[in-house]
Design a protein around this motif. Structure first.
Motif, mmCIF file in Angstrom:
data_model
loop_
_atom_site.group_PDB
_atom_site.id
_atom_site.type_symbol
_atom_site.label_atom_id
_atom_site.label_comp_id
_atom_site.label_asym_id
_atom_site.label_seq_id
_atom_site.Cartn_x
_atom_site.Cartn_y
_atom_site.Cartn_z
ATOM 1 N N SER A 50 0.898 -1.236 -0.173
ATOM 2 C CA SER A 50 0.007 -0.094 -0.113
ATOM 3 C C SER A 50 0.901 1.451 -0.151
ATOM 4 O O SER A 50 0.495 2.338 -0.666
ATOM 5 C CB SER A 50 -1.163 -0.062 1.212
ATOM 6 O OG SER A 50 -1.754 -1.096 1.148
ATOM 7 N N ALA A 51 1.867 1.125 0.723
ATOM 8 C CA ALA A 51 2.968 2.386 0.778
ATOM 9 C C ALA A 51 3.706 2.603 -0.498
ATOM 10 O O ALA A 51 3.579 3.655 -1.105
ATOM 11 C CB ALA A 51 4.137 1.832 1.821
ATOM 12 N N VAL A 52 4.001 1.456 -1.145
ATOM 13 C CA VAL A 52 4.770 1.810 -2.592
ATOM 14 C C VAL A 52 3.681 2.146 -3.610
ATOM 15 O O VAL A 52 4.097 3.195 -4.686
ATOM 16 C CB VAL A 52 5.559 0.589 -3.032
ATOM 17 C CG1 VAL A 52 4.707 -0.622 -3.209
ATOM 18 C CG2 VAL A 52 6.316 0.726 -4.157
ATOM 19 N N LEU A 53 2.857 1.526 -3.867
ATOM 20 C CA LEU A 53 1.486 1.866 -4.583
ATOM 21 C C LEU A 53 0.905 3.284 -4.363
ATOM 22 O O LEU A 53 0.679 4.198 -5.414
ATOM 23 C CB LEU A 53 0.286 0.974 -4.612
ATOM 24 C CG LEU A 53 -0.679 0.832 -5.618
ATOM 25 C CD1 LEU A 53 -0.198 0.853 -6.872
ATOM 26 C CD2 LEU A 53 -1.843 -0.101 -5.440
ATOM 27 N N SER A 54 0.624 3.685 -3.222
ATOM 28 C CA SER A 54 0.122 5.104 -3.016
ATOM 29 C C SER A 54 1.109 6.131 -3.209
ATOM 30 O O SER A 54 0.814 7.075 -3.797
ATOM 31 C CB SER A 54 -0.571 5.126 -1.546
ATOM 32 O OG SER A 54 0.464 4.914 -0.605
ATOM 33 N N ASP A 55 2.336 5.890 -3.149
ATOM 34 C CA ASP A 55 3.406 6.605 -3.412
ATOM 35 C C ASP A 55 3.487 7.162 -4.808
ATOM 36 O O ASP A 55 3.852 7.850 -5.237
ATOM 37 C CB ASP A 55 4.706 6.322 -2.644
ATOM 38 C CG ASP A 55 4.854 6.891 -1.118
ATOM 39 O OD1 ASP A 55 3.849 7.389 -0.907
ATOM 40 O OD2 ASP A 55 5.839 6.488 -0.697
ATOM 41 N N VAL A 56 2.939 6.107 -5.533
ATOM 42 C CA VAL A 56 2.983 6.460 -6.893
ATOM 43 C C VAL A 56 2.309 7.822 -7.393
ATOM 44 O O VAL A 56 2.434 8.408 -8.260
ATOM 45 C CB VAL A 56 2.605 5.244 -7.828
ATOM 46 C CG1 VAL A 56 2.165 5.529 -9.237
ATOM 47 C CG2 VAL A 56 3.229 3.978 -7.727
ATOM 48 N N PHE A 57 1.149 7.768 -6.590
ATOM 49 C CA PHE A 57 0.277 8.967 -6.850
ATOM 50 C C PHE A 57 0.619 10.121 -5.895
ATOM 51 O O PHE A 57 0.653 11.328 -6.205
ATOM 52 C CB PHE A 57 -1.048 8.675 -6.310
ATOM 53 C CG PHE A 57 -1.584 7.382 -7.100
ATOM 54 C CD1 PHE A 57 -2.425 7.811 -8.501
ATOM 55 C CD2 PHE A 57 -1.900 6.189 -6.777
ATOM 56 C CE1 PHE A 57 -2.810 6.547 -9.354
ATOM 57 C CE2 PHE A 57 -2.311 4.998 -7.329
ATOM 58 C CZ PHE A 57 -2.698 5.204 -8.560
ATOM 59 N N PHE A 58 0.905 9.936 -4.730
ATOM 60 C CA PHE A 58 1.448 10.938 -3.780
ATOM 61 C C PHE A 58 2.980 11.491 -3.972
ATOM 62 O O PHE A 58 3.282 12.601 -3.775
ATOM 63 C CB PHE A 58 1.636 10.524 -2.279
ATOM 64 C CG PHE A 58 0.360 10.507 -1.667
ATOM 65 C CD1 PHE A 58 -0.309 11.570 -0.880
ATOM 66 C CD2 PHE A 58 -0.807 9.478 -1.924
ATOM 67 C CE1 PHE A 58 -1.401 11.716 -0.513
ATOM 68 C CE2 PHE A 58 -2.191 9.579 -1.048
ATOM 69 C CZ PHE A 58 -2.427 10.673 -0.384
ATOM 70 N N GLY A 59 3.867 10.800 -4.625
ATOM 71 C CA GLY A 59 4.985 11.109 -5.044
ATOM 72 C C GLY A 59 6.081 10.182 -4.294
ATOM 73 O O GLY A 59 6.073 10.379 -3.020
ATOM 74 N N ALA A 60 6.576 9.392 -5.169
ATOM 75 C CA ALA A 60 7.611 8.652 -4.428
ATOM 76 C C ALA A 60 9.005 8.896 -4.085
ATOM 77 O O ALA A 60 9.215 10.188 -4.848
ATOM 78 C CB ALA A 60 7.898 7.245 -5.086
ATOM 79 N N GLY A 61 9.795 8.650 -3.175
ATOM 80 C CA GLY A 61 10.942 9.433 -2.869
ATOM 81 C C GLY A 61 11.791 8.336 -1.737
ATOM 82 O O GLY A 61 11.433 7.397 -1.677
ATOM 83 N N PRO A 62 13.008 9.132 -1.325
ATOM 84 C CA PRO A 62 13.841 8.110 -0.442
ATOM 85 C C PRO A 62 13.000 7.709 0.924
ATOM 86 O O PRO A 62 13.309 6.821 1.380
ATOM 87 C CB PRO A 62 14.902 9.154 -0.133
ATOM 88 C CG PRO A 62 14.827 10.072 -1.201
ATOM 89 C CD PRO A 62 13.548 10.294 -1.674
#
Length: 234
Positions: A114-126
């Motif tokens: 859920s973290a990695v998938l939602s960060d696709v929309f929120f903006g992934a980063g370090p």
């Protein structure tokens, strides 16, 4: 004779509590921040290895995979819906509910994915690998503490508040590394003090969403679990 279930559990524990944390540490200390995407991808693959090991061509295992995918999707959507409200999100509650309903492994995988998938929309980063680890652990311990046990809401609410605090404490470790490219307890205490309002919001949001969502979701998830005979063991 070696118990296959014990071997699979051991593999999961090694990956969740040794390999992934070490990978994150190596990424922070030795790799440029631009490589966070590679680390996130490797973690996503690693946390799904227990599923792949356990996968057999049967209706039961296929249904378990589908249900985890559904919970990951719902957790991701819940974070997106509340995007305009900083730090006030249902995603942790959804991860906790998954762990309670389906067990520690399902909770861990749901949290990390859920973290990695939602960060696709929120903006992934370090920060993404840290989020994957923290939400994964929150889902894992929710399953460890509450799966297949008589659920007492007050205990789950306490756990939800603690989860909000732990989330902030661990994410602040990443913040220190991001600011100084090293870790000192002095800087950590400063960051921690500055993040107290966000920590409070995390804790309150977890409390609210667990209180609101647990009963309706658990009713449906338990019915599905009983009907199809899935997630009978942690």
């Amino acid at each position: 004779m070696v118990n296959k279930k014990n071997i699979k559990n051991l593999i999961f524990y090694i990956i969740a509590f040794a390999v992934i944390p070490i990978l994150i540490a190596v990424g922070i200390l030795f790799l440029p921040q631009k490589n966070y995407a590679i680390i996130s991808l490797v973690i996503a693959i690693l946390c799904n290895i227990p599923l792949l090991i356990n996968f057999e061509k049967s209706k039961t295992n296929t249904r378990e995979l589908v249900l985890i995918a559904v919970m990951v999707t719902l957790a991701t959507i819940s974070r997106l819906i509340f995007a305009p409200i900083p730090s006030f999100k249902p995603i942790t509650a959804m991860v906790i509910i998954t762990g309670v309903a389906f067990g520690a492994k399902a909770g861990y995988i749901t949290g990390a994915m859920s973290a990695v998938l939602s960060d696709v929309f929120f903006g992934a980063g370090p920060w993404t690998p840290f989020q994957m680890l923290v939400w994964g652990l929150i889902g894992f311990f929710a399953g460890l503490l509450f799966f297949n046990k008589k659920l007492k809401m007050w205990q789950l609410l306490i756990y939800s508040v603690i989860s909000g605090i732990v989330f902030s404490l661990i994410m602040d470790i990443w913040t220190v590394f991001a600011v100084d490219n090293s870790f000192t307890f002095l800087r950590y205490s400063q960051v921690l003090l500055a993040s107290l309002p966000f920590m409070a919001i995390y804790a309150v949001s977890n409390f609210v969403f667990v209180l609101i969502l647990t009963k309706p979701f658990m009713k449906k998830l338990v019915r599905i679990k009983d009907k199809f005979g899935v997630f009978s063991k942690n």
